[in-house]
Design a protein around this motif. Structure first.
Motif, PDB file in Angstrom:
ATOM      1  N   ARG A  76     130.084 -14.367  86.373  1.00  0.00           N
ATOM      2  CA  ARG A  76     129.061 -13.353  86.576  1.00  0.00           C
ATOM      3  C   ARG A  76     127.878 -13.499  85.628  1.00  0.00           C
ATOM      4  O   ARG A  76     126.734 -13.280  86.024  1.00  0.00           O
ATOM      5  CB  ARG A  76     129.661 -11.944  86.482  1.00  0.00           C
ATOM      6  N   HIS A  77     128.116 -13.888  84.392  1.00  0.00           N
ATOM      7  CA  HIS A  77     126.994 -14.048  83.465  1.00  0.00           C
ATOM      8  C   HIS A  77     126.127 -15.236  83.860  1.00  0.00           C
ATOM      9  O   HIS A  77     124.895 -15.163  83.825  1.00  0.00           O
ATOM     10  CB  HIS A  77     127.507 -14.216  82.039  1.00  0.00           C
ATOM     11  N   LEU A  96     131.234 -10.042  91.217  1.00  0.00           N
ATOM     12  CA  LEU A  96     131.078  -8.632  90.872  1.00  0.00           C
ATOM     13  C   LEU A  96     131.839  -7.675  91.779  1.00  0.00           C
ATOM     14  O   LEU A  96     132.220  -6.589  91.346  1.00  0.00           O
ATOM     15  CB  LEU A  96     129.598  -8.247  90.896  1.00  0.00           C
ATOM     16  N   TYR A 131     127.789  -3.899  88.682  1.00  0.00           N
ATOM     17  CA  TYR A 131     128.065  -4.430  87.346  1.00  0.00           C
ATOM     18  C   TYR A 131     128.774  -3.374  86.494  1.00  0.00           C
ATOM     19  O   TYR A 131     128.368  -2.211  86.454  1.00  0.00           O
ATOM     20  CB  TYR A 131     126.760  -4.845  86.673  1.00  0.00           C
ATOM     21  N   ALA A 145     123.362  -6.620  92.168  1.00  0.00           N
ATOM     22  CA  ALA A 145     124.242  -6.822  91.019  1.00  0.00           C
ATOM     23  C   ALA A 145     124.359  -5.554  90.183  1.00  0.00           C
ATOM     24  O   ALA A 145     125.448  -5.215  89.697  1.00  0.00           O
ATOM     25  CB  ALA A 145     123.723  -7.981  90.167  1.00  0.00           C
ATOM     26  N   GLN A 146     123.255  -4.842  90.009  1.00  0.00           N
ATOM     27  CA  GLN A 146     123.277  -3.640  89.178  1.00  0.00           C
ATOM     28  C   GLN A 146     124.180  -2.560  89.763  1.00  0.00           C
ATOM     29  O   GLN A 146     124.825  -1.813  89.032  1.00  0.00           O
ATOM     30  CB  GLN A 146     121.862  -3.104  89.007  1.00  0.00           C
ATOM     31  N   GLU A 203     132.321 -14.464  79.873  1.00  0.00           N
ATOM     32  CA  GLU A 203     132.633 -13.142  80.387  1.00  0.00           C
ATOM     33  C   GLU A 203     134.107 -12.784  80.202  1.00  0.00           C
ATOM     34  O   GLU A 203     134.426 -11.724  79.698  1.00  0.00           O
ATOM     35  CB  GLU A 203     132.273 -13.075  81.876  1.00  0.00           C
ATOM     36  N   PHE A 247     124.064  -3.733  81.749  1.00  0.00           N
ATOM     37  CA  PHE A 247     123.254  -4.543  82.660  1.00  0.00           C
ATOM     38  C   PHE A 247     121.840  -4.668  82.099  1.00  0.00           C
ATOM     39  O   PHE A 247     121.097  -3.683  82.029  1.00  0.00           O
ATOM     40  CB  PHE A 247     123.222  -3.910  84.050  1.00  0.00           C
TER      41      PHE A 247
END
Length: 386
Positions: free
Chosen positions: A255-256, A246, A283, A279-280, A347, A289
């Motif tokens: 990432r997924h 990320l 992202y 992560a948020q 992704e 997200f």
């Protein structure tokens, strides 16, 4: 012999039917730091939410009409793991502790007939062999679930106890973990599970980004760490992989898998929340997200946070305490960072990683193994006696 405690446990178990029933990450106050772990006899909190399709492929990020959705298959699989397989029944035949005997170098893995000492001493750096052989991973990282190698035996509770009490088995298990980390381009630094980029990280990350079947292996490794007494080793690895996917942009295809699988192998809710908050913040696009607190996701048409709040700083300006947490100095909620995706590579399908001259794609200097870093002076022999 009848076990009333086991009978009570079975009676309390309810098969989850939605993603939300499988995920207790945000059950407590979303801003709190509940340190508790999920346990096998924990009842499911009922929620009335829309069920996700299972199994499902991740939406194509290049399709503007595509919508990111949680995978029920992944959520259910990791729910059962975190709760110690609540519906699992021990085999009727007594276990011969085949996994433990393999790690004591008394029997070879089947069907290849290779002993663990040969793998640990002769396979390191032989990346083609580690990539294309698909029978050793179930023996090196056993679970209480059947893998693709049907010759490998599932772990039992009694075997887990014996394994954790064996210094020799635990020593070899850590060596096996270090072997696989090296294969991925990662270096194990100490006995607490701290990790950083290996010297050959560029070559290995490029391979890892393009060979998504290894994400399945990472999921298995993370699960096995927890089963055999190394739960604390998971969070550092997951944190590093999230940062590379990320922030650094070196593992975009991962990432997924990291969000859908790796994070949810951690049993402590507080650790999962810390990783998901990290992560948020990074992202993109932020409105896609879907792993945050449910109440924020359900606000109609509103983003979980403003872009400024979710992305307060660019990677280049982020301090080491935010970026380089694999070795310490991170926020309390992100302490304890550390497997793989059965729906992988969605992704950025087919997108190869590009490296600029001089490693310009690499995030700013901090604790990533720069000259003088104390972690770089540690060798496996310092904490893994031969």
């Amino acid at each position: 012999m009848f076990d009333p405690q086991a009978a009570t446990k079975c009676w309390r178990y309810k098969e989850p039917s939605t993603v939300e029933e499988c995920d207790s990450t945000w059950d407590t106050d979303s801003d709190g730091e509940d340190q508790g772990e999920e346990r096998g006899d924990s009842p499911i909190s009922p929620r009335q939410c829309e069920q996700a399709d299972a199994p499902q492929q991740h939406a194509d990020p290049h399709d503007p009409a595509a919508k990111v959705k949680r995978s029920f298959y992944a959520a259910k699989d990791l729910y059962k793991y975190r709760h110690s397989y609540p519906s699992y029944k021990e085999p009727r035949q007594p276990s011969d502790f085949r996994n433990l005997r393999f790690y004591l170098n008394k029997i070879p893995l089947v069907p290849d007939g290779i002993y663990v000492e040969e793998i640990l001493t002769q396979w390191r750096g032989h990346y083609d062999k580690l990539e294309h052989n698909h029978t050793y991973i179930q023996w090196l990282f056993p679970l209480r679930e059947q893998g693709l190698n049907f010759y490998a035996q599932e772990l039992t509770q009694d075997e887990i106890k014996e394994f954790q009490n064996s210094r020799e088995a635990r020593r070899r298990f850590l060596q096996a973990y270090a072997l696989m980390l090296d294969f991925f381009g990662i270096k194990l630094l100490d006995k607490s599970g701290s990790v950083t980029r290996a010297p050959n990280w560029q070559e290995r990350f490029q391979h890892l980004n393009e060979s998504q079947h290894n994400y399945l292996r990472i999921t298995r490794i993370l699960k096995s760490l927890g089963e055999l007494g190394f739960e604390a080793f998971k969070a550092p690895l997951v944190r590093l992989l999230l940062e590379e996917a990320l922030v650094g942009g070196t593992l975009p295809n991962m990432r997924h898998s990291a969000l859908e699988y790796f994070v949810y192998t951690l049993r402590a809710r507080s650790q999962r929340r810390g990783l998901l908050r990290f992560a948020q913040r990074h992202y993109l696009p932020p409105e896609d997200f879907v792993w945050g607190p449910p109440q924020r996701r359900r606000v109609g048409g509103a983003r979980a946070r403003s872009i400024k709040e979710a992305h307060p700083k660019s990677p280049a300006s982020s301090p080491p305490s935010e970026r380089g947490g694999v070795m310490g100095g991170v926020a309390k909620e992100e302490v304890g960072w550390a497997a793989a995706d059965k729906h992988r590579g969605e992704e950025h399908p087919g997108r190869a990683m590009k490296f600029q001259q001089g490693g310009a794609i690499r995030p700013p200097k901090d604790v990533w193994g720069e000259a003088g870093c104390a972690g770089d002076r540690l060798e496996y022999g310092d904490f893994l006696p031969v």
